[in-house]
Motif scaffolding. Structure first.
Motif, mmCIF file in Angstrom:
data_model
loop_
_atom_site.group_PDB
_atom_site.id
_atom_site.type_symbol
_atom_site.label_atom_id
_atom_site.label_comp_id
_atom_site.label_asym_id
_atom_site.label_seq_id
_atom_site.Cartn_x
_atom_site.Cartn_y
_atom_site.Cartn_z
ATOM 1 N N LYS A 90 -10.547 -0.641 -9.745
ATOM 2 C CA LYS A 90 -11.820 -0.705 -9.657
ATOM 3 C C LYS A 90 -12.511 0.038 -10.978
ATOM 4 O O LYS A 90 -13.584 -0.638 -11.371
ATOM 5 C CB LYS A 90 -12.247 -0.033 -8.304
ATOM 6 N N ASN B 154 0.444 4.938 -4.970
ATOM 7 C CA ASN B 154 0.167 3.916 -3.954
ATOM 8 C C ASN B 154 -0.574 2.801 -4.244
ATOM 9 O O ASN B 154 -1.496 2.931 -5.129
ATOM 10 C CB ASN B 154 -0.016 4.672 -2.540
ATOM 11 N N GLY B 155 -0.956 1.701 -3.216
ATOM 12 C CA GLY B 155 -1.815 0.590 -3.385
ATOM 13 C C GLY B 155 -3.154 1.286 -3.407
ATOM 14 O O GLY B 155 -3.785 0.549 -3.932
ATOM 15 N N PHE B 156 -3.353 2.183 -2.646
ATOM 16 C CA PHE B 156 -5.122 2.574 -2.832
ATOM 17 C C PHE B 156 -5.195 3.228 -4.064
ATOM 18 O O PHE B 156 -6.299 3.286 -4.526
ATOM 19 C CB PHE B 156 -4.999 3.676 -1.576
ATOM 20 N N LEU C 40 -5.883 0.301 -6.465
ATOM 21 C CA LEU C 40 -7.205 -0.149 -5.977
ATOM 22 C C LEU C 40 -8.367 0.573 -6.794
ATOM 23 O O LEU C 40 -9.208 0.163 -7.301
ATOM 24 C CB LEU C 40 -7.263 -0.358 -4.547
ATOM 25 N N LYS C 41 -8.143 1.749 -6.410
ATOM 26 C CA LYS C 41 -9.120 2.918 -7.132
ATOM 27 C C LYS C 41 -9.146 2.674 -8.644
ATOM 28 O O LYS C 41 -10.365 2.403 -9.306
ATOM 29 C CB LYS C 41 -8.808 4.459 -6.694
ATOM 30 N N LEU D 251 0.647 -1.296 -0.011
ATOM 31 C CA LEU D 251 -0.050 0.049 -0.118
ATOM 32 C C LEU D 251 0.854 1.174 -0.046
ATOM 33 O O LEU D 251 0.481 2.359 -0.368
ATOM 34 C CB LEU D 251 -0.905 0.062 1.110
#
Length: 89
Positions: free
Chosen positions: A84, A75-77, A80-81, A69
């Motif tokens: 998605k 970054n990892g977030f 992920l966004k 992350l």
């Protein structure tokens, strides 16, 4: 512990720490895992890779993704966004 390819055929690892990646590779080899493993030092390159996979006729999503992350740039977030959002398109 033996990880068989009938359960997990393809794993993706996103980590900017080369030593962590080396240790993961060593542990997977020692466990007898013989599936595909793909390593990325940053999340942006991983997104590009996943986009290229989708263009292949025999595309299949990775079975599991291990994500650091706290990576530079994206970054990892952020990954992920973006991942998605890609899935929703």
């Amino acid at each position: 512990m033996l990880i068989t390819t009938s359960v997990i055929r393809h794993m993706l690892f996103f980590d900017d720490d080369a030593i962590n990646n080396l240790l993961i590779r060593f542990r997977l080899d020692a466990s007898g895992y013989d599936g595909e493993t793909t390593f990325f030092g940053n999340a942006a390159n991983a997104l590009k890779y996943l986009s290229l996979l989708e263009e292949k006729v025999s595309f299949s999503q990775p079975d599991i993704i291990f994500l650091d992350l706290a990576m530079p740039k994206m970054n990892g977030f952020g990954f992920l966004k973006a991942f998605k959002e890609r899935a929703l398109d």
